[in-house]
Design an enzyme around this catalytic site. Sequence first.
Site, mmCIF file in Angstrom:
data_model
loop_
_atom_site.group_PDB
_atom_site.id
_atom_site.type_symbol
_atom_site.label_atom_id
_atom_site.label_comp_id
_atom_site.label_asym_id
_atom_site.label_seq_id
_atom_site.Cartn_x
_atom_site.Cartn_y
_atom_site.Cartn_z
ATOM 1 N N ARG A 132 6.060 16.050 -4.588
ATOM 2 C CA ARG A 132 5.150 16.481 -5.573
ATOM 3 C C ARG A 132 4.975 17.865 -5.884
ATOM 4 O O ARG A 132 5.045 18.720 -4.854
ATOM 5 C CB ARG A 132 3.570 16.153 -4.804
ATOM 6 C CG ARG A 132 3.601 14.831 -4.415
ATOM 7 C CD ARG A 132 3.141 14.303 -2.884
ATOM 8 N NE ARG A 132 1.861 14.665 -2.574
ATOM 9 C CZ ARG A 132 1.022 13.497 -2.577
ATOM 10 N NH1 ARG A 132 1.193 12.465 -3.214
ATOM 11 N NH2 ARG A 132 -0.427 13.818 -2.319
ATOM 12 N N ASP A 164 0.776 -1.064 0.038
ATOM 13 C CA ASP A 164 0.199 -0.219 -0.133
ATOM 14 C C ASP A 164 0.802 1.169 -0.050
ATOM 15 O O ASP A 164 1.923 1.043 0.331
ATOM 16 C CB ASP A 164 -0.794 0.098 1.342
ATOM 17 C CG ASP A 164 -1.850 1.165 1.573
ATOM 18 O OD1 ASP A 164 -2.141 1.744 0.525
ATOM 19 O OD2 ASP A 164 -1.731 1.489 2.548
ATOM 20 N N LYS A 165 0.366 2.465 -0.519
ATOM 21 C CA LYS A 165 1.296 3.476 -0.417
ATOM 22 C C LYS A 165 0.924 4.214 0.926
ATOM 23 O O LYS A 165 2.020 4.640 1.590
ATOM 24 C CB LYS A 165 1.069 4.231 -1.619
ATOM 25 C CG LYS A 165 1.986 5.437 -1.546
ATOM 26 C CD LYS A 165 1.358 6.348 -2.700
ATOM 27 C CE LYS A 165 0.452 7.439 -2.386
ATOM 28 N NZ LYS A 165 0.641 8.337 -1.389
ATOM 29 N N GLU A 224 -3.331 20.210 -0.650
ATOM 30 C CA GLU A 224 -3.861 21.607 -0.603
ATOM 31 C C GLU A 224 -3.694 22.255 0.661
ATOM 32 O O GLU A 224 -3.357 23.583 0.727
ATOM 33 C CB GLU A 224 -5.427 21.764 -0.978
ATOM 34 C CG GLU A 224 -5.538 21.235 -2.666
ATOM 35 C CD GLU A 224 -6.974 21.768 -2.865
ATOM 36 O OE1 GLU A 224 -7.726 21.638 -2.059
ATOM 37 O OE2 GLU A 224 -6.951 22.555 -3.978
ATOM 38 N N LYS A 238 -7.660 -4.313 -5.187
ATOM 39 C CA LYS A 238 -6.299 -4.717 -4.654
ATOM 40 C C LYS A 238 -6.222 -6.335 -4.482
ATOM 41 O O LYS A 238 -5.249 -6.815 -5.140
ATOM 42 C CB LYS A 238 -5.870 -4.213 -3.451
ATOM 43 C CG LYS A 238 -6.017 -2.418 -3.456
ATOM 44 C CD LYS A 238 -5.357 -1.904 -2.057
ATOM 45 C CE LYS A 238 -4.933 -0.640 -2.123
ATOM 46 N NZ LYS A 238 -4.595 0.040 -0.913
ATOM 47 N N ASP A 244 -6.707 -2.057 2.955
ATOM 48 C CA ASP A 244 -5.599 -2.966 2.593
ATOM 49 C C ASP A 244 -6.209 -4.505 3.344
ATOM 50 O O ASP A 244 -5.463 -5.423 2.570
ATOM 51 C CB ASP A 244 -4.350 -2.660 3.048
ATOM 52 C CG ASP A 244 -4.004 -1.379 3.159
ATOM 53 O OD1 ASP A 244 -4.100 -0.998 1.738
ATOM 54 O OD2 ASP A 244 -3.426 -0.536 3.728
ATOM 55 N N ASP A 271 -4.999 5.968 -4.206
ATOM 56 C CA ASP A 271 -4.586 7.430 -4.173
ATOM 57 C C ASP A 271 -4.357 7.493 -5.837
ATOM 58 O O ASP A 271 -4.301 6.822 -6.583
ATOM 59 C CB ASP A 271 -3.112 7.656 -3.597
ATOM 60 C CG ASP A 271 -3.011 8.885 -3.202
ATOM 61 O OD1 ASP A 271 -3.895 9.810 -3.577
ATOM 62 O OD2 ASP A 271 -2.270 9.180 -1.900
ATOM 63 N N ASP A 290 -1.621 -0.913 5.995
ATOM 64 C CA ASP A 290 -1.744 -0.543 7.271
ATOM 65 C C ASP A 290 -3.124 -0.163 7.404
ATOM 66 O O ASP A 290 -3.535 0.211 8.601
ATOM 67 C CB ASP A 290 -0.935 0.892 7.882
ATOM 68 C CG ASP A 290 -1.281 1.788 6.977
ATOM 69 O OD1 ASP A 290 -1.966 1.883 5.889
ATOM 70 O OD2 ASP A 290 -1.154 2.972 7.517
ATOM 71 N N ARG A 308 -5.532 4.101 -7.887
ATOM 72 C CA ARG A 308 -7.046 4.722 -7.798
ATOM 73 C C ARG A 308 -7.655 3.086 -7.591
ATOM 74 O O ARG A 308 -8.703 2.404 -8.382
ATOM 75 C CB ARG A 308 -7.513 5.260 -9.140
ATOM 76 C CG ARG A 308 -7.353 6.556 -9.069
ATOM 77 C CD ARG A 308 -8.665 7.102 -8.366
ATOM 78 N NE ARG A 308 -8.449 8.558 -7.514
ATOM 79 C CZ ARG A 308 -8.917 8.844 -6.595
ATOM 80 N NH1 ARG A 308 -9.540 8.085 -5.762
ATOM 81 N NH2 ARG A 308 -8.501 10.151 -6.289
#
Lengths: 1131, 381
Positions: free
Chosen positions: A601, A401-402, A505, A804, A829, A683, A825, A798
Site C-alpha cells: 500500500r 474475506d480479505k 497510519e 456479503k 464473515d 475494507d 475468519d 466496503r
Amino acid sequence: FIIFLLFCGDEKRVDSRTIYVGHRPCPDTEAFIPSKFCDNRIVSSKYTVWNFLPKNLFEQFRRIANFYFLIIFLVQVIVDTPTSPVTSGLPLFFVITVTAIKQGYEDCLRHKADNEVNKYLVTVLEDGRSVKKESEKIKVGDVVEVVEDETFPCDLILLQSSREDGTCFVTTASLDGESNHKTHYTVPDTEKDLQALTATIECEQPQPDLYKFVGRMHIYKPEQEPAVRSLGPENLLLKGATLKNTKKIYGVAVYTGMETKMALNYQGKSQKRSAVEKSINAFLLVYLCILISKAVVCTTLKYVWQSKEGQDEPWYNQKTQKEKDTNMYLKMFTDFLSFMVLFNFIIPVSMYVTVEMQKFLGSFFITWDKDFFDPEIQEGALVNTSDLNEELGQVEYVFTDKTGTLTQNNMEFIECCIDGFQYKHRDTWSEVDGFTVTDGPVNKLQQKAQKNNIILFLRALCLCHTVQVKEAGSEEVLTDQVDGIDEMRPQLEEERGFIASSPDEIALVKGAMKYGFTFLGLESKSMKIKNRENNIEEYKLLHVLNFDPVRRRMSVIVQTKSGETLLFCKGADSSIFPRVKPEEVDRIRMHVERNATEGYRTLCVAFKQLSAEEYAVADTGLREARLALQDREEKLIAVYNQVETGMSLIGATAVEDRLQEEAAETMEALQGAGMKVWVLTGDKMETAKSTCYACRLFQRGTELLELTLRTLEDERLKREEKLRELLQEYHRKAVQDAPPVKAGVTRSWSTANQDYGFIIDGATLSIVMNPQHEVDASQYKSLFLQICQNCTAVLCCRMAPLQKAQIVKMVKTSKGSPITLSIGDGANDVSMILEAHVGIGIKGKEGRQAVRNSDYAIPKLKHLKKLLLAHGHLYYVRIAHLVQYFFYKNLCFILPQFLYQFFCGYSQQPLYDAAYLTMYNICFTSMPILAYSLLEQHISIEILLDNATLYREIANNAMLRWRPFLYWTLLGIFQGLLFFFGVRFLFSNPALQDNGQVFGNWSYGTIVFTVLVFTVTLKLALDTRHWTWINHFVIWGSLAFYVFFSFFWGGIIWPFLKQQRLYFVFANMLSSVSAWLVIIILIILSLLPEILLVVLRKPRGPHSRQVYLSLPFPFWILPFYHIHPILCYSP
Amino acid sequence: MFVALHSDLSSFGFFSIVYFIYEIEVHTVSLSFLSEDIRMKNEGEASEQPDNTAFTQQQLPAWQPILSAGIVIPGFLIIGLAFLGIGIGLFLTSQTIQVLEMDYTGVEKDSPCFQCTMQSVQNCTCEVTFSLSALFTGPVFFYYGLSNYFQNFRKYGVSKDYYQLTGDTQYFKSPRDVCFPYSHDSKNNPIVPCGAIANSMFNDTFELYQIINGTKKKVPLDGKGISWWTDFNIKYRNPSSVNGSFASAFDGTVKPINWPKAAYELDLTDPNNNGFLNQDFLVWMRRAALPQFRKLYRRITEGDYAGGLPAGNYSLTVHYNYPVLSFDGRKKLVFSNVSWMGGKNDFLGIAYLVVGSLCVVMSVVMLIVYAKFKFSDDDDA
C-alpha cells in the site's frame, strides 16, 4: 467517517420510530405513547418446549428416507394386520426419537448460550439511579451505561462519554472484522445532566446495513425552542461492538434484541444440503417411479392374467371365503401395495445409512490430516458438518474475506522513498542513521537524499495523521469481548500503543519511530514528537483536513515553534501527483508503481509552507465551511482542494499488509482448478485492491473494471444513470467482446486473453440490488452477474456482512446454481459462511465466531488448497461412486424378483429367501462399498495437488449427472436380465444334478442370488483403483462371508423359523456342476462389458505417467466419458 | 393375505432394525463429537497433533492394478479358449443325453387318455405305447411333467405346516393358519398334512411294460432316492407310532380332501416310504421354480433294465387321476438319462460357446487396436 454520511444520502425514509429518551414524556407531543418495541432478547434456538414435537417431526419427515419409511409403515397400518405395523413402526419410531433427542439436546445448548447473553447484567439509569438489569430487560428508550471493554448490549445512541471531547472509541471486530478503533461522537448539546435531558429520537426502522443510520433528535429545553440534531452512524453504537479506551459512556437504546443490526445480520444456521444429496433425491424419485410402475405393471398384468378361465383360482389353490367376498378394487389395491412392499428393496434405504456413515467416518480424514495441523495454534482442522464433504470437490465460486484471511492484518512499514532514493529498513542496520540505500535514483548525480529532506519526511510521517497514543495504564493486549478468547496482538515497541481508524497510519507512525522520530501524543492541540537527538519538538495543530475516499488524501496544518506554518499531506499517488511539481513526480513515480504492483500500500507524502497570508485565507475558509449549515461537505472539500495545491513532494511510503502464508499460491491453485475467486471485504477499496495484486488475483495485465462511488461521480449524470452506463460499457467489454469461452471450461488465469478484474463497493452494490425503479433490478443484476462471471477475479469492498451474504446468494441462485464456498475468519464473515454451500472458517485472530458457524475450520488459508483439491476431489468421487453403485446394485437385485412375477402368476412370490433379502444390503455388499468410499484414491493425493486442473474433471457434478446415472441403471438392468434369464434357461430342465433329482424354486433364487452377490462385488473390485489391505479384506471377506453364511443358514434346522425352505439348498446347489458353470458364465458375462470399457478407455501402455484429459482414441466416442473420469488417468 | 406376505417379507422389519442400529451409532457418535467440540471450546485450545499413521494420513500402501492390454488380451484369450473348451464339452455331453417326452393329457380325441378327461370317469386307466429304435442308455430316469401349473404361487407355497411335517403331533390337532382353506374339512376336522401343496399332490401312477412278442414284461421302477437326501433323512419326520401303530398317530385327523388315502397309507408295502417320508410326497413338496416343470417319478435301475431300456415296444399304463384341463394344464412323461451335468440342457453349452468365441474375437480386435496404438505410443516415448 464522511463515508458514512455519503451513505446516508441515498436513504429513503420509510417508517420511523420515535423513542423517548429515558421514557420521559416530552412537552411538545400531546400524549406520551410508549410504543411497543421488541425486548432485548436474542433468540438463536430453533425450538421451544411447545413447538418442538411438531416442528421436529415435520423436519425429520421432510427427509425423503424417513418419509419413505413412514409410507411403508402406513401401508402396513392401513391394511389391517395384527403385527406388522408394530414391527416396522417400532424401528422408525426409534430412529425418529433418537434423532429428536439429539436435536433437542443441541437446541438446549443454544438456549443456554442465548441465556448467557440475555441474562448478562448491565447498568441502566432509571430515575437518577443506576440499576443493574438483565440484558434482555433493556427496553427501547433506556439509558444504558457501558464501561470500557464491555460490549454494547443493544444499539445505542451515544449521549455522553467520559472523554472530554465527547468521543468514544469502539472496535467492531465482531461485526465487520475491522479491528481498528473507530471514533464515535456524542450528540451535540447533550453534554450535561442526563436526568434533565428531555428528548425524543426519531429514527428509521431497523435495517441490517451496519453503516447506515439516519435519525433526528429533538432536545427540549424549558422555555426554549426544541433543538433538532441530526443523527448519523457516527452517533450509533452497535450491539456487539466493544468500547475501547474510554472509561464509560451513556447511551440510549434505539434498537433492541432481534432488531439490532447485529441480530439482523445474523442468519439462522439452516441445514445445508449438498448437491450430491439433491442428486440422490432426484435418483430416488426415479427409482420410486420405477418401483411404482413395477407394482402397477404387475397388478395390471395380474388381473389381465387372472381373467382367463381357470387361472384365477385353480383347484389346487383355492381362495378362502373371505378373499372371495372382498371387493375387487380393494383387492387390486392391496395387491398393488403388496407388490410395493415386495419391490421396496429397490429403494436403497441402507444407502442413507451408508452415506451417513461414509460422511461421518470420512470426515475424520480431514481432522486427522497432519498437513492441516498448525504448530502455532496447536490445532488441526475441525469438521462441524460432515454432510458437505463431497461439496468440497464441487466448488465453483470461492468467496474470501480479505482481512485475516488473505492477509494477516498486520501492517508493516516496508520502505520509503525520499527524493527518488529508496530506503529499506533493516533490522541490523550498519549505517549511523539507520537508513540503507537499496536503490539508486533515476539520476545518479546524487548518492543520497539530502539530510534535510529525510528529516522533513520523517517529521511529516510523525505529524500527518490522526493517530492517538494509547493512554498509559491500559493494557495493550486487547481482549476480544465477543468470544472471551484472548486476542494475540504483537506487543508494540517501547510500550507505546497507538490507536487510529486506519492501521496504515499506525504502521507509518511506527515506521517513523524506527528511524528515530517518535510521536508522543497530542495534548491540547499541540503535537509532540521526539526527534533523533531525543529532543522534544512541539507543533501546534491548527487544522486536520480529514481523509475521504473521494479526495483520497488527508492533510494537517501545523505551526512550528518558530512560527512557521506547514501543511503536510499524504494520500494516494493519483491524488497527490497532480498537486505537486511534475519534475518531483518523475523521481518517485517509478518506485511507487513498482511497490503497488508488489502489493504494497503506497502513500505519497507532500508538504507546503504556508505564508501568513495563505494561512489566513485557508483558516477563514475552513472555519466558514465548518460552520456552514448547507452543503457543508462540498464547501469543505472545495477549501481542502484549494489549500492542498502547489505542494512539493517529499517521498512515498510502502506499507505491507502481510499476506497469509502461500496465499498467492493457494489462489493460483484455486483458479487453476477452475474456481472463480471473489474477494468480499469490508475494507477500503485501495487496501483491498493492493491485496488482490499481492495475491495475484489481479495481474499486471488485468484490466480493472471499477464500479464504485468514485466512478459513479459524474457531473452530468445522476448516479443511477451513470451506473447503467458503466454496467453496459463493462458488459460490452467483458462479455460481448470477449472470445466465447468453452462451456464447462473456466478461463484459466494464465490464458493469453485479456483478463478483467471487477471492483464494486457496497454502496454501489446496494444500488444494483435495489434500484429506484423495480424494473431495472433484474436487468442490473443480470448485467452485473454476467460481467462478474467473465472476470477472472472480482473484488467487492466496503461490504456489510449481510451484503456479503447477498452477493453469495445472488451467485448461488444464478443460472446453473453454482456451488459456492465462503471462507473467512471474523464475525463479519459469518453471514456469508452460512449462506454459501460450504462455509470455511479460519481459526484466526478475530475470535471463533466464524469457526463456530462454519462447516469446516482450518488454521490457515493455505490449507484450503489441499482441502478442496485433494480431500474434496476424493470425497466427491467416493460418494458419487457410492451413490451410483448403491442404486445399481439394488436395481439388479430386485429386477430378477420383478421378472419372477411373470413366472409365478403375479402372486408376489419372493425370488430370494427373506434372509438374503435382508442381508444383501447389510452384510453381503455393504462393507466393500463402504471401504471403497472411505479409502479410494483413483488419483493419488500428490498428483491431485500438483495438477489443479484435475479438479475440473469432476466439475458440475460430473459423476452424478443423468448420463452416468443412466449408464449405471442400464448396467443394472442388463445384469438383472442376465441373472434372471440365464438361470431361467438353465431351469428349463430342473434336473441339474447327476443323480437326476430336480431343483425347486429356492434353488433358483439362490443361484440368482449367488451370481448377483459375486457380480456386484467384483464390479466394485474392478472399479477399485487403490487396493489397500482393507479393500482386499472386505471384498474377499464379503464373498467368503456370503458362502459361509449360506452354508450355515442352510446347514441347520433353525428352531425359530416356521419353515426350513433353504435347508441344504446352497450345499445341493454347489453339488451340481451345471449350477457352478452357470454361475461362472453369468458373472463373467455381466462383467465383460465393464472389463472391455476399462480396457478400451485406456489403450495406452502402463508406462506413461501423464495425466490424460482427452483420449486420442476412436472409442472415445463411447458415451461414457463422465462415468469414469478415473479411467482416463493412468498413473 | 398380509399375514402371509409379512412372514415372507419379515425381512423388511428386520432390516429397519438394523437401519436403526446404524442410525443410533451414527447419532451417538456425533453426539460425543459435539460434546468434544464444546469441551474444546471451553478449554480454549486442547487439540493434540493428529496421529501420524499411514491410515490417518491416507497413505496406506496400496496396490494399484492397471488392466493393461498386456494382461487383458491374453486374459481374454485364455478365458475364451477355456470357455470354448467347456462349451464344446457341455454341448457334446448334452447331445449324448437321450430324452423321450410324451404328452398324455388326452386333449386330442385320438390320444390314448382322451376318455379319462371326462368328468364322469372314475379310476380311469389308459395305456400309452411307444417304441425305442435303439438302446436307451441307463440308468433311465422317469419324470412326470406338468405345465401351466403354478407351484410357485405365493399363497400355495406357504400353505403347509412345517411342524406337522416334522411329526409334531401337537400341530395335528390345530394346523397353522397358513394352511387355510386346507386346514380343516367341512366337519372341522383337522387335516394332516394340511395345506394346499400336500392337498394337490400328484397322484397319477404309472406302470411300464416292455412288449416282447406280444407279452408285457414289467419294467421294475425304483422309487427310492428320488427326493433330496436331506429331505428324507432330516427335514421331514414322521410322527412316532402310538401303541405300535403308525396309523393311530394320525387319530383325530383326516386326510387331505383330494387324497384317496391317508398319509399313513401312501405306501403300505414299505414302512420306510410311508407317511411324510414317502418319496413321491417329498418330491412334490419341493416346489418347482417355474410353471412348467418336471419332477422325478422313478428310476429304472434294476434287473434287466439296469443298463437301460433296450430297443423295442413299450407300453405305459397310466392311472389317470390328476385333473389339469380345468386350468389348461398339460401332463407329460419324460424318460431321460443324465450325465455329469444333469439332464439334457443345450443352453449351457451354447452359452459357453458364444461367450468363449466372443472373448476370443474381442482379444483379437483388441490386439489389432493395441498394436496400432502401441506403436504410436512408442514413438511418443
